[in-house]
Design a protein around this motif. Structure first.
Motif, PDB file in Angstrom:
ATOM      1  N   ASN A 479       0.857  -1.181   0.000  1.00  0.00           N
ATOM      2  CA  ASN A 479       0.000   0.000   0.000  1.00  0.00           C
ATOM      3  C   ASN A 479       0.897   1.235   0.000  1.00  0.00           C
ATOM      4  O   ASN A 479       1.644   1.470   0.958  1.00  0.00           O
ATOM      5  N   PRO A 480       0.848   2.057  -1.045  1.00  0.00           N
ATOM      6  CA  PRO A 480       1.799   3.184  -1.151  1.00  0.00           C
ATOM      7  C   PRO A 480       1.585   4.280  -0.113  1.00  0.00           C
ATOM      8  O   PRO A 480       2.470   5.111   0.090  1.00  0.00           O
ATOM      9  N   ILE A 481       0.412   4.343   0.541  1.00  0.00           N
ATOM     10  CA  ILE A 481       0.170   5.460   1.466  1.00  0.00           C
ATOM     11  C   ILE A 481       0.326   5.048   2.928  1.00  0.00           C
ATOM     12  O   ILE A 481       0.099   5.856   3.829  1.00  0.00           O
ATOM     13  N   GLU A 482       0.668   3.759   3.151  1.00  0.00           N
ATOM     14  CA  GLU A 482       0.746   3.287   4.533  1.00  0.00           C
ATOM     15  C   GLU A 482       1.770   4.065   5.359  1.00  0.00           C
ATOM     16  O   GLU A 482       1.548   4.367   6.525  1.00  0.00           O
ATOM     17  N   GLU A 483       2.904   4.377   4.767  1.00  0.00           N
ATOM     18  CA  GLU A 483       3.980   5.011   5.526  1.00  0.00           C
ATOM     19  C   GLU A 483       3.999   6.532   5.351  1.00  0.00           C
ATOM     20  O   GLU A 483       4.966   7.188   5.737  1.00  0.00           O
ATOM     21  N   MET A 484       2.952   7.123   4.733  1.00  0.00           N
ATOM     22  CA  MET A 484       2.910   8.579   4.567  1.00  0.00           C
ATOM     23  C   MET A 484       2.413   9.258   5.836  1.00  0.00           C
ATOM     24  O   MET A 484       1.577   8.716   6.561  1.00  0.00           O
ATOM     25  N   THR A 485       2.911  10.491   6.072  1.00  0.00           N
ATOM     26  CA  THR A 485       2.371  11.315   7.160  1.00  0.00           C
ATOM     27  C   THR A 485       1.065  11.938   6.677  1.00  0.00           C
ATOM     28  O   THR A 485       0.744  11.912   5.487  1.00  0.00           O
ATOM     29  N   GLU A 486       0.320  12.527   7.611  1.00  0.00           N
ATOM     30  CA  GLU A 486      -0.945  13.166   7.248  1.00  0.00           C
ATOM     31  C   GLU A 486      -0.704  14.324   6.281  1.00  0.00           C
ATOM     32  O   GLU A 486      -1.492  14.547   5.362  1.00  0.00           O
ATOM     33  N   GLU A 487       0.387  15.081   6.501  1.00  0.00           N
ATOM     34  CA  GLU A 487       0.693  16.196   5.607  1.00  0.00           C
ATOM     35  C   GLU A 487       0.969  15.698   4.182  1.00  0.00           C
ATOM     36  O   GLU A 487       0.531  16.311   3.197  1.00  0.00           O
ATOM     37  N   GLN A 488       1.708  14.559   4.048  1.00  0.00           N
ATOM     38  CA  GLN A 488       1.994  14.020   2.728  1.00  0.00           C
ATOM     39  C   GLN A 488       0.712  13.555   2.030  1.00  0.00           C
ATOM     40  O   GLN A 488       0.532  13.745   0.827  1.00  0.00           O
ATOM     41  N   LYS A 489      -0.190  12.946   2.811  1.00  0.00           N
ATOM     42  CA  LYS A 489      -1.455  12.482   2.231  1.00  0.00           C
ATOM     43  C   LYS A 489      -2.268  13.661   1.713  1.00  0.00           C
ATOM     44  O   LYS A 489      -2.856  13.606   0.623  1.00  0.00           O
ATOM     45  N   GLU A 490      -2.315  14.774   2.527  1.00  0.00           N
ATOM     46  CA  GLU A 490      -3.068  15.954   2.092  1.00  0.00           C
ATOM     47  C   GLU A 490      -2.443  16.550   0.834  1.00  0.00           C
ATOM     48  O   GLU A 490      -3.148  16.978  -0.085  1.00  0.00           O
ATOM     49  N   TYR A 491      -1.095  16.567   0.776  1.00  0.00           N
ATOM     50  CA  TYR A 491      -0.402  17.117  -0.395  1.00  0.00           C
ATOM     51  C   TYR A 491      -0.728  16.290  -1.646  1.00  0.00           C
ATOM     52  O   TYR A 491      -1.035  16.857  -2.708  1.00  0.00           O
ATOM     53  N   GLU A 492      -0.673  14.962  -1.563  1.00  0.00           N
ATOM     54  CA  GLU A 492      -0.938  14.105  -2.719  1.00  0.00           C
ATOM     55  C   GLU A 492      -2.404  14.232  -3.170  1.00  0.00           C
ATOM     56  O   GLU A 492      -2.699  14.227  -4.371  1.00  0.00           O
ATOM     57  N   ALA A 493      -3.315  14.396  -2.185  1.00  0.00           N
ATOM     58  CA  ALA A 493      -4.723  14.562  -2.532  1.00  0.00           C
ATOM     59  C   ALA A 493      -4.949  15.860  -3.293  1.00  0.00           C
ATOM     60  O   ALA A 493      -5.697  15.903  -4.284  1.00  0.00           O
ATOM     61  N   GLN A 494      -4.300  16.956  -2.823  1.00  0.00           N
ATOM     62  CA  GLN A 494      -4.433  18.242  -3.498  1.00  0.00           C
ATOM     63  C   GLN A 494      -3.848  18.179  -4.903  1.00  0.00           C
ATOM     64  O   GLN A 494      -4.402  18.749  -5.854  1.00  0.00           O
ATOM     65  N   GLU A 495      -2.715  17.483  -5.076  1.00  0.00           N
ATOM     66  CA  GLU A 495      -2.106  17.315  -6.396  1.00  0.00           C
ATOM     67  C   GLU A 495      -3.065  16.583  -7.342  1.00  0.00           C
ATOM     68  O   GLU A 495      -3.176  16.911  -8.526  1.00  0.00           O
ATOM     69  N   LEU A 496      -3.781  15.602  -6.813  1.00  0.00           N
ATOM     70  CA  LEU A 496      -4.727  14.846  -7.642  1.00  0.00           C
ATOM     71  C   LEU A 496      -5.885  15.738  -8.076  1.00  0.00           C
ATOM     72  O   LEU A 496      -6.321  15.702  -9.230  1.00  0.00           O
ATOM     73  N   VAL A 497      -6.379  16.578  -7.119  1.00  0.00           N
ATOM     74  CA  VAL A 497      -7.462  17.502  -7.468  1.00  0.00           C
ATOM     75  C   VAL A 497      -7.003  18.477  -8.542  1.00  0.00           C
ATOM     76  O   VAL A 497      -7.714  18.734  -9.519  1.00  0.00           O
ATOM     77  N   ASN A 498      -5.817  19.019  -8.398  1.00  0.00           N
ATOM     78  CA  ASN A 498      -5.278  19.967  -9.391  1.00  0.00           C
ATOM     79  C   ASN A 498      -5.121  19.308 -10.769  1.00  0.00           C
ATOM     80  O   ASN A 498      -5.372  19.931 -11.805  1.00  0.00           O
TER      81      ASN A 498
END
Length: 540
Positions: A479-498
């Motif tokens: 699972n690629p997001i298992e070891e991400m911090t909350e800030e990294q998850k929010e950043y990747e989500a925003q990148e996907l929206v953009n």
């Protein structure tokens, strides 16, 4: 040598001078296959002059030299007009001791029965070689051969096969092969009037030294016996090629059933033989496979029904030795990695039809090709087993090869989609399933026996985890997001929206919605004020 000089000398030379002159020409041109176009007319005149000499009463030594010259010249199809005439072909036929239809006499008697000296036999061989070249290179000569019934003389010669020396038999068979290949209209005449299929079967029996121990059962070759001599193998292959032409697209009738079964028995005997080299053995087996494909599939039971030699109880008492030879031959052709269309598809087609019509053949082949699955951690197309090799062919670039390999495996699976997917995976089998209209599953139209295949315990335990597309158990992906911090998850989500917003603005993708009537439309067209009256009627 200057051709003008040769032609001028031939007009006045005696027999000995002609012999010496042409021998010198033959020595200088024996390895010539590409001729100068500017001398085309002179070479054509030389052909005519040589034929004129052959029309005289000259000694066999001079005849042989003249025929050698003509054989060299006949490599050039542009100079054959003087030879491709009734007179020219009749002359060559006489030199080859072939009794043509125009000569009358006892049609069942061939002049090959005469006792020939070694020198006279060389004349016959050279004449047959000339006829092969001329017939191959000249459509006009092919027509004349039909008109003078040259094939009739060849069939009469076949009846005395036991008295042949090697080259006389070899080139007689080769000439019959060429005539039957180049003139399809001649095949029916050869079958009906001159019984050429039976004659060729007799030639094969004699050449292969077949000894019958049953109605369609030849004695098994001695494993300690010497390999078949190269000369016998050469004649056998020419006979097989001619037989292939004569049985092509010919279904025959009840009266032909015995002959077809006899041929199948002879071919089984041939497939069990070895020649002096592995390459020649494979070539002989290839011709045998081609001819077996022409026989009615019902005759293939002769290959396994050997009451004297016996068979294996688990396959209904049938002898599967020759089926194993065919499987080994098929695998060798796969391993070659080239020329699949001509080299591999005939044996695949033969084994497919044999499996479809004969339950014991199918059961034996499946045990060798698709044994019960145990290790399902590797993709079915990866590996060195015969199953792996055949699955790889299911996605071959050549459509014919791909379809033939897939059909073979499908028949081994009793045309059950579920069984096929178990051994190949959906991705490899998709092409066949689309072509057969079986994407939704089910079976083909052919009826098979009800014997059930039993799965191994290893397969049963792994079955729930098998990817049906790839046909094997895949390692779980991390699972690629298992070891991400909350800030990294929010950043990747925003990148996907953009990213989606950018693609939407560039009309690469368009968000869709559903209209009230259930159809899809761009999202902006489906959004409306929920309080708006869309009935289309005016309010009071």
């Amino acid at each position: 040598m200057d051709l003008n000089n040769i032609l001028s000398q031939l007009e006045t030379a005696n027999e000995e001078e002609i012999d010496a002159l042409l021998q010198q020409y033959n020595r200088e041109n024996s390895h010539t296959f590409a001729f100068e176009p500017k001398e085309e007319a002179l070479r054509s005149k030389l052909c005519q002059s040589v034929l004129t000499v052959l029309g005289r009463q000259v000694l066999p030594s001079c005849q042989k030299t003249c025929l050698e010259t003509l054989r060299i010249l006949s490599r050039d199809k542009r100079v054959l007009a003087p030879v491709a005439t009734r007179e020219g072909m009749m002359t060559l036929g006489r030199m080859a001791r072939l009794r043509t239809g125009e000569e009358g006499g006892d049609e069942e008697k061939s002049s090959q029965e005469d006792t020939l000296s070694e020198e006279e036999e060389r004349v016959v061989v050279e004449a047959l070689k000339c006829l092969c070249n001329v017939v191959y290179n000249s459509p006009a000569a092919q027509q004349v051969s039909v008109d003078v019934q040259l094939a009739h003389g060849l069939c009469a010669s076949l009846r005395t096969a036991r008295s042949w020396r090697h080259e006389v038999g070899l080139f007689s068979l080769r000439l019959l092969f060429l005539l039957s290949a180049l003139r399809p209209d001649l095949r029916g005449v050869l079958r009906r009037e001159w019984h050429a299929v039976r004659l060729l079967s007799e030639v094969l029996e004699h050449t292969l030294d077949v000894r019958w121990v049953g109605p369609y059962e030849a004695a098994c070759p001695d494993s300690q016996a010497l390999p078949m001599p190269a000369e016998d193998n050469e004649r056998a292959m020419e006979a097989l090629k001619a037989s292939f032409n004569l049985t092509l697209s010919y279904t025959g009738g009840e009266e032909d059933d015995h002959q077809f079964r006899l041929i199948a028995a002879i071919l089984r005997h041939l497939l069990m033989l070895k020649t002096e080299t592995e390459e020649k053995t494979e070539e002989a087996h290839s011709h045998a496979v081609n001819l077996l494909n022409n026989l009615p599939v019902s005759c293939l039971d002769v290959l396994i029904d050997l009451p004297v030699q016996g068979g294996e109880e688990k396959y209904g008492g049938k002898n599967m030795d020759v089926i194993q030879v065919l499987l080994d031959f098929m695998e060798k052709r796969i391993d070659k990695g080239s020329n699949y269309k001509e080299g591999l598809t005939p044996v695949l087609s033969l084994l497919t039809e044999g499996s479809r019509q004969h339950r014991e053949i199918r059961r034996y082949i499946k045990a060798q090709v698709l044994p019960p699955l145990k290790d399902v951690k590797i993709r079915p197309e990866i590996g060195t087993t015969i199953r792996n090799k055949l699955v790889r062919l299911m996605t071959h670039v050549d459509m014919g090869v791909k379809q033939t390999a897939a059909e073979f495996l499908f028949v081994l699976c009793k045309e059950s989609v579920d069984n096929l997917l178990k051994y190949t995976g959906y991705g490899n089998a998709a092409g066949l399933l689309v072509a057969r209209g079986l994407l939704a599953g089910g079976r083909g139209e052919t009826q098979y026996s009800e014997d059930e295949d039993s799965d191994t315990e290893e397969y049963k335990s792994a079955k729930p985890f098998i990817n049906p597309i790839t046909g094997h158990v895949e390692e779980p992906m991390p699972n690629p997001i298992e070891e991400m911090t909350e800030e990294q998850k929010e950043y990747e989500a925003q990148e996907l929206v953009n990213m989606f917003d950018k693609l939407s603005r560039q009309n690469v993708i368009r968000p869709m919605g559903v209209r009230p009537d259930g159809t899809l439309a761009p999202l902006e067209e489906t959004l409306c004020d929920p309080h708006e009256d869309n009935s289309g009627s005016d309010s009071d």
